[in-house]
Design a protein around this motif. Structure first.
Motif, mmCIF file in Angstrom:
data_model
loop_
_atom_site.group_PDB
_atom_site.id
_atom_site.type_symbol
_atom_site.label_atom_id
_atom_site.label_comp_id
_atom_site.label_asym_id
_atom_site.label_seq_id
_atom_site.Cartn_x
_atom_site.Cartn_y
_atom_site.Cartn_z
ATOM 1 N N ASP A 79 0.779 2.279 -9.634
ATOM 2 C CA ASP A 79 1.071 3.290 -8.114
ATOM 3 C C ASP A 79 0.032 2.828 -7.728
ATOM 4 N N LEU A 139 0.455 2.339 -0.463
ATOM 5 C CA LEU A 139 1.667 1.744 0.262
ATOM 6 C C LEU A 139 2.159 2.434 0.052
ATOM 7 N N PRO A 140 3.014 2.783 1.446
ATOM 8 C CA PRO A 140 4.119 3.825 1.716
ATOM 9 C C PRO A 140 5.388 4.388 0.773
ATOM 10 N N ASP A 141 5.401 3.031 0.530
ATOM 11 C CA ASP A 141 6.607 3.369 -0.364
ATOM 12 C C ASP A 141 6.056 3.110 -2.260
ATOM 13 N N GLN A 142 6.443 3.790 -3.158
ATOM 14 C CA GLN A 142 5.319 4.140 -4.519
ATOM 15 C C GLN A 142 6.337 3.741 -5.013
ATOM 16 N N ASP A 143 7.172 3.526 -5.049
ATOM 17 C CA ASP A 143 8.417 2.330 -5.859
ATOM 18 C C ASP A 143 8.852 0.825 -4.978
ATOM 19 N N ALA A 144 8.437 0.263 -4.689
ATOM 20 C CA ALA A 144 7.977 -1.374 -3.617
ATOM 21 C C ALA A 144 7.595 -1.530 -4.865
ATOM 22 N N THR A 145 8.565 -2.756 -4.652
ATOM 23 C CA THR A 145 8.788 -3.690 -5.353
ATOM 24 C C THR A 145 7.344 -4.917 -5.515
#
Lengths: 99, 371
Positions: free
Chosen positions: B201, B205-211
């Motif tokens: 987490d 990052l705007p995308d919390q599921d970012a790889t």
């Protein structure tokens, strides 16, 4: 072959385990000739004053001879007569960069 | 009790501290490579007298030094770290493409199965391997050419590969971590790589599921439990029990879960250590108190170790490679600060004392138990 006297900066002397001044034999008394001869005589110095592949001078390294800055001159530039004939030295040195 | 040796990398050279036996005084030698920044030095787990060091300067670039006598004498090795094939680009700070450029070695990891093989993690992020004790280096380019690599962006310290974990029971499996790309795993000896950042987490990052894009600071593993890894992230302490497929936060009651190093007790795979730092803005311990945090439960429950550590006006940081454990039982713990002190505990962290002070900024500490 021509014998060229070369003065090295502190860190390169300790790295190569040599004194302040060394002598290298060059085929052609040019900037590139003397730099290559230093690398040939002391392989542990490869990459420490110019890049391995491109042979581009490292940013804070300089070459001086006979009170001239030769750092920006082409590698095929011939050394001054006093250096080529052993009366004066070719200097590899680290630029003053700090604060 | 065996001899313990501590290899110390600093901003102005390397030092070697040795304690011949328990209860004897520490002897400190150095600086080696005086004036050079030594990001890391580390000994072979097979032959601890084989030690490699990575000094660099802005003038002369990177060199690699190798010792066969535990750091008393050194030999200059190869320093040509050439990216293999097409150089490609990563993202620069402004979001534009920027070509990969070699800057320095951040971490050296000698192989646990072959004494002449050593890995190097470098900036800009890439993994190199030498099989001739450091004379020549070859890039394992599958990492730098991963499909996500064009989106990697440097952290404040640069786009650096700073953590390498090898396991003698499975040489094909390698873990690495890169700031600020994340953690990666290879199951084929470094040819192909998988980002392993699920569950991280990262508020930036705007995308919390970012790889990728996670600022992993350090990883640790107990060799007997190879699927369990512990992570100190920019913020958060985490663990995985499935080799990085999933992570969960175990920061628990830490006074701050920001920090850099993380280590596992060699005697107990559920005992871990971190050093809480106030925040990414301050980079010093909370309340000016230097405290090492220990969890005996694999995270979540933490106790703060303070006995012998400065509890006022302590503002040194502890960098990611500046904490190390020896192989004694109880383990010795060694922590180096950016204000030049190495603190040691020989009882698993209960009591501490400085073994050397007034060194230059400490960049790395590696402890060795010498049979």
């Amino acid at each position: 072959m021509t014998a060229i006297r070369v003065v090295l900066p502190h860190h390169l002397r300790t790295l190569a385990g040599v004194d302040r001044e060394i002598t290298v034999e060059v085929e052609e008394p040019t900037i590139g000739g003397v730099l290559g001869a230093v690398e040939h005589a002391h392989p542990e110095l490869r990459g420490t004053f110019r890049d391995h592949g491109t042979l581009k001078r490292r940013p804070f390294m300089r070459w001086f001879a006979c009170e001239e800055d030769l750092s920006h001159e082409p590698l095929e530039t011939r050394l001054p007569a006093d250096v080529a004939e052993g009366r004066d030295v070719f200097r590899i040195l680290g630029a003053i960069a700090g604060g | 009790m065996t001899q313990v040796r501590v290899l110390i990398g600093t901003a102005k050279g390397a030092f070697v501290a040795t304690r011949p036996a328990a209860g004897t005084a520490w002897q400190v030698e150095g600086p080696h490579f005086g004036g050079w920044e030594v990001y890391h030095l580390k000994g072979s787990p097979i032959d601890p007298d084989r030690v490699w060091a990575a000094p660099s300067t802005g003038w002369h670039g990177q060199v690699i030094q190798h010792s066969k006598d535990g750091g008393r004498t050194w030999e200059v090795m190869g320093n040509e770290f050439a990216y293999r094939g097409e150089t490609r680009t990563h993202q620069w700070y402004d979001g534009t493409p920027h070509p990969w450029e070699f800057a320095r070695v951040w971490h050296l990891e000698p192989s646990p199965v072959d004494v002449d093989t050593i890995y190097a993690g470098v900036e800009d992020a890439a993994l190199f391997r030498s099989t001739d004790a450091g004379r020549t280096w070859s890039e394992l380019e599958g990492l730098r050419t991963h499909s996500t690599a064009g989106t990697w962006q440097p952290g404040a310290g640069g786009l650096c590969l700073h953590t390498i974990i090898l396991n003698p029971d499975n040489p094909d499996r390698i873990f690495v971590a890169i700031s600020a790309a994340g953690a990666f795993r290879s199951d084929d000896g470094g040819i192909t790589w998988l980002p392993i950042n699920t569950g991280l987490d990262s508020g930036h990052l705007p995308d919390q599921d970012a790889t990728v894009g996670h600022c992993v600071h350090n990883l640790a593993q107990h060799p007997d439990r190879p699927d369990t890894l512990f992570m100190q992230k920019h913020w958060d302490v985490l663990r995985t029990d499935d080799a990085g497929d999933h992570w969960r936060e175990v920061s628990g009651n830490l006074p701050s879960d920001f920090g850099f190093p993380i280590e596992v007790d060699p005697n107990d795979p559920e005992t871990i250590f971190v050093v809480p730092i106030l925040s990414d803005s301050e980079h010093y311990p909370p309340d000016g108190k230097m405290r090492v945090a220990r969890s005996r439960t694999g995270g979540d429950q933490w106790e703060l170790l303070t006995e012998g550590l400065p509890q006022a006006h302590a503002y040194g940081n502890i960098l990611r490679d500046a904490m190390s454990l020896d192989a004694e039982d109880p383990c010795g713990i060694y922590v180096g600060t950016t204000d030049g002190v190495v603190y040691a505990s020989d009882d698993g962290g209960d009591h501490w004392a400085p073994i050397v002070e007034h060194l230059p900024r400490i960049l790395s500490v590696e402890a060795q138990s010498i049979p």
